[in-house]
Motif scaffolding. Structure first.
Motif, short mmCIF file in Angstrom:
data_model
loop_
_atom_site.label_atom_id
_atom_site.label_comp_id
_atom_site.label_asym_id
_atom_site.label_seq_id
_atom_site.Cartn_x
_atom_site.Cartn_y
_atom_site.Cartn_z
N GLN A 114 1.10 -1.23 -0.08
CA GLN A 114 -0.01 0.01 -0.07
C GLN A 114 0.63 1.18 -0.03
OE1 GLN A 114 -3.30 0.21 2.74
NE2 GLN A 114 -2.53 1.92 3.64
N ASN A 115 0.51 2.28 -0.80
CA ASN A 115 1.04 3.65 -0.49
C ASN A 115 -0.13 4.72 -0.64
OD1 ASN A 115 0.09 3.99 -3.27
ND2 ASN A 115 2.18 3.24 -3.97
N GLU A 130 -1.54 -6.86 0.35
CA GLU A 130 -2.15 -6.18 1.61
C GLU A 130 -3.27 -7.00 2.05
OE1 GLU A 130 -0.87 -3.89 3.66
OE2 GLU A 130 0.61 -2.94 2.28
N ARG A 171 13.24 -1.49 1.26
CA ARG A 171 13.85 -0.87 2.43
C ARG A 171 12.69 -0.88 3.66
NH1 ARG A 171 16.82 3.42 -1.15
NH2 ARG A 171 14.74 3.69 -1.92
N GLY A 184 10.24 5.90 3.50
CA GLY A 184 9.71 4.49 3.17
C GLY A 184 10.88 3.34 3.75
N ARG A 185 11.67 4.00 4.59
CA ARG A 185 12.89 3.20 5.11
C ARG A 185 12.37 2.85 6.24
NH1 ARG A 185 14.28 6.54 0.35
NH2 ARG A 185 16.18 6.54 -0.24
N LEU A 186 12.31 1.62 6.73
CA LEU A 186 12.18 1.11 8.04
C LEU A 186 13.14 1.52 9.02
CD1 LEU A 186 10.72 -0.69 10.13
CD2 LEU A 186 12.05 -2.67 9.30
N ARG A 187 14.57 1.56 8.50
CA ARG A 187 15.64 1.96 9.15
C ARG A 187 15.81 3.37 9.90
NH1 ARG A 187 17.15 -2.28 5.78
NH2 ARG A 187 17.96 -4.08 6.54
N GLU A 231 15.15 4.35 13.48
CA GLU A 231 16.23 4.42 14.65
C GLU A 231 16.89 5.66 14.32
OE1 GLU A 231 18.88 0.93 13.98
OE2 GLU A 231 20.04 1.59 15.89
N ALA A 244 1.85 4.55 3.39
CA ALA A 244 2.19 3.19 3.26
C ALA A 244 2.07 2.26 4.80
CB ALA A 244 3.55 2.94 2.87
N ILE A 245 1.85 3.32 5.57
CA ILE A 245 1.70 2.58 7.01
C ILE A 245 0.31 2.33 7.36
CG2 ILE A 245 1.91 3.44 9.48
CD1 ILE A 245 4.35 4.77 8.78
N GLY A 246 -0.58 3.04 6.82
CA GLY A 246 -2.24 3.01 7.29
C GLY A 246 -3.08 4.15 6.50
N GLY A 268 -6.54 -0.09 7.38
CA GLY A 268 -6.09 -0.61 8.41
C GLY A 268 -4.40 -0.84 8.60
N ALA A 319 -1.08 -1.30 7.50
CA ALA A 319 -0.62 -2.03 6.29
C ALA A 319 0.76 -2.80 6.70
CB ALA A 319 -0.68 -1.07 5.21
N ARG A 320 0.99 -3.33 5.89
CA ARG A 320 2.39 -4.43 5.75
C ARG A 320 3.82 -3.13 6.60
NH1 ARG A 320 3.31 -8.57 1.48
NH2 ARG A 320 4.48 -7.48 0.54
N PHE A 321 3.78 -2.26 5.95
CA PHE A 321 4.82 -1.38 6.14
C PHE A 321 4.45 -0.89 7.71
CE2 PHE A 321 7.09 2.81 5.91
CZ PHE A 321 8.39 2.39 6.21
N LYS A 327 3.02 -2.13 10.20
CA LYS A 327 3.37 -3.36 11.18
C LYS A 327 4.75 -3.08 11.58
CE LYS A 327 -0.67 -6.10 10.55
NZ LYS A 327 -1.10 -7.70 10.13
N GLU A 328 5.51 -2.98 10.57
CA GLU A 328 6.92 -2.95 10.68
C GLU A 328 7.48 -1.96 11.24
OE1 GLU A 328 9.34 -5.35 9.56
OE2 GLU A 328 8.13 -6.50 8.16
N GLU A 379 9.04 -1.16 15.22
CA GLU A 379 10.50 -0.62 15.19
C GLU A 379 10.45 0.64 15.98
OE1 GLU A 379 12.92 -1.82 13.74
OE2 GLU A 379 14.39 -0.23 13.52
#
Lengths: 321, 321
Positions: free
Chosen positions: A113-114, A122, A256, B90-93, B96, B115-117, B127, B129-131, B133-134, B138
């Motif tokens: 999703q974006n 998703e 990423r 868009g970067r999970l890292r 941090e 991309a988050i929700g 709800g 989304a995949r990113f 949850k990550e 984090e």
């Protein structure tokens, strides 16, 4: 005239020679997956150099006429495409700027999703979101083809209805023929066709099941798709990934956005790159497929429409002059 | 100890003096709305300079202890917050990395899906989304507070349940008290409280209706919230936007995602910046509100929890040492 509606490999002179050996008039490449605007500019710049260095074999296309001209000169036209819209960096106005730089096909979402909409992977698909409505209309205005291949089914249906021009599914199969999250339900395919769109059938092994085992068997899959939405709305989008390796596979699947292994259209039991298809290991399979369509009940006109004519018509309609 | 759970204005020495006049121990600012990573670094750099230039009045806080220390020195601690997650690119890292730079509160979405929700202003909320949850996990791992204020209700509920630490709604009201897309339904508020989270009640006029007309009337709204989720889970998040003007308002509402006027929590009939609230035009309203809670039936301990104690406890739990 042969056109491959979507490829995503790593290109060099050898791959361009395969395009010529297959007599491809055009392919759509994958400039970006998760790349943002700056990274996509890098990729477009790399493509400019690559095309210049191989100008005897390939040329960049911005219009359907460019493809016809390339074909007349025995060259393959490269149409710049993207499998994600992260290249927009959330800016509506970048649609026009990337169009100016040659981008002609943009998939609304890749595997996640974006801000535009939901993806086929998703759990819940939002449908076309606020930014998505803006982006689709902007793509309509500038002449950029909307691609719904990895997009969720609700977002896909919303985009078909919201778009003021025909749209594409460049590389997927009917899920009524082979069930897979990446494949598309009949209602979406019918809506796409009713509005003049084209479905590019994909020879990517993971979304084909047994249909891929022989070219004659795969002609049956083509026939099922044609029966479903009509011969004017079916094309080929191989999803060929020549010379891409683990680095590219991990980029596509994990980008990423996660540290956790993700398998895209594969699975934990089938984690690596899909084994090449015997009869479509590269684009020299195009004449092989065209012959097979002929001996499997398609007329010359029908085979011609499927092998490239339908894409050319769609590009003429959408890209403009 | 007074803490304002969310503000979004333009700051200068005069506004910092107001923070001191209101005896604020801490506020959470808005470093970013739609800003991407590079732009957010610019904003964080600007904030470093601004705090250094006014070091006699304010200091930057990374922990709850920093807030207590600031309070003991008669300074106001500024906690770095964001109302969007576009800063992640868009970067999970990057979660941090931004935490390392001091970011302690991040709202999962601003007014649009990402991309988050989903957002509270989208027609359909996907709800988490995949990113998403990550990112939530984090944020849990590094010690960054999840803010659900502009987030859609389904994404909000998903995040409450998915998060391994308590989360916040820094600036919203119960929609059972005043119905508005930006306000929150009882089930979400109850789930938030059950897991140790805090709701920051907002004095932003557009999401308050008549309740905002006097401080005593607004104490009734506070009472309704306390009755709903308990006095340990209610705080204040004014959403004050001191010195922000049309440029900031347009950035918040339209960003770069649309050319079409968009009114956020306002409307076409109410398009401009909301009129300041008489009794909370700036943070000097905090002691006024604390007094009003006292004369409207709250004990000193209750008023203290609402005016800042609950935020401090949540920050201690989430930010870590």
């Amino acid at each position: 005239m042969f056109i491959d509606g979507l490829e995503c490999g790593v290109y060099d002179r050898e791959v361009f020679e395969e395009l010529r050996a297959g007599n491809l008039a055009a392919i759509v490449n994958t400039v970006s997956f998760w790349e943002d605007a700056g990274e996509t500019l890098d990729r477009l710049g790399m493509w400019r150099d690559l095309i210049r260095e191989n100008a005897d074999l390939v040329t960049m296309a911005r219009t359907a006429a460019d493809i016809e001209a390339a074909h007349a000169e025995n060259k393959t036209a490269i149409v710049m495409g993207s499998q994600g819209s992260e290249l927009l960096d959330g800016r509506l106005r970048y649609v026009e700027l990337f169009h100016d730089l040659g981008l002609r096909v943009m998939q609304l979402t890749y595997n996640n999703q974006n801000a535009i909409g939901g993806s086929c992977y998703e759990e819940v698909d939002s449908g076309l979101a606020r930014f998505g409505k803006e982006v689709v209309r902007e793509m309509n205005a500038v002449g950029m083809l909307v691609d719904l291949s990895h997009v969720g089914n609700k977002t896909g249906l919303d985009a078909v209805e919201w778009s003021q021009r025909p749209v594409a599914i460049t590389h997927a199969n009917p899920s009524s023929v082979y069930p897979h999250p990446r494949n598309k339900p009949d209602d979406l395919l019918r809506a796409l066709a009713e509005r003049g769109g084209v479905l590019g059938l994909a020879t990517y092994r993971n979304i084909n099941g047994d249909w891929i085992e022989s070219v004659d068997r795969w002609c049956e899959l083509v026939k099922r798709a044609v029966d479903l939405i009509g011969v004017d709305h079916v094309g080929i989008g191989t999803d060929l990934s020549r010379k891409s390796g683990l680095t590219e596979l991990n980029w596509m699947r994990m980008g990423r956005w996660t540290r956790t292994p993700n398998f895209g259209a594969g699975s934990a039991a089938n984690p690596g790159k899909a084994k090449p298809v015997d009869w479509m290991a590269d684009t020299t399979g195009f004449p092989v497929l065209a012959d097979a369509l002929g001996r499997n009940g398609f007329t010359a006109d029908e085979a011609s429409a499927i092998m490239g004519g339908n894409w050319l018509r769609l590009y003429r309609t959408v890209f403009g002059g």
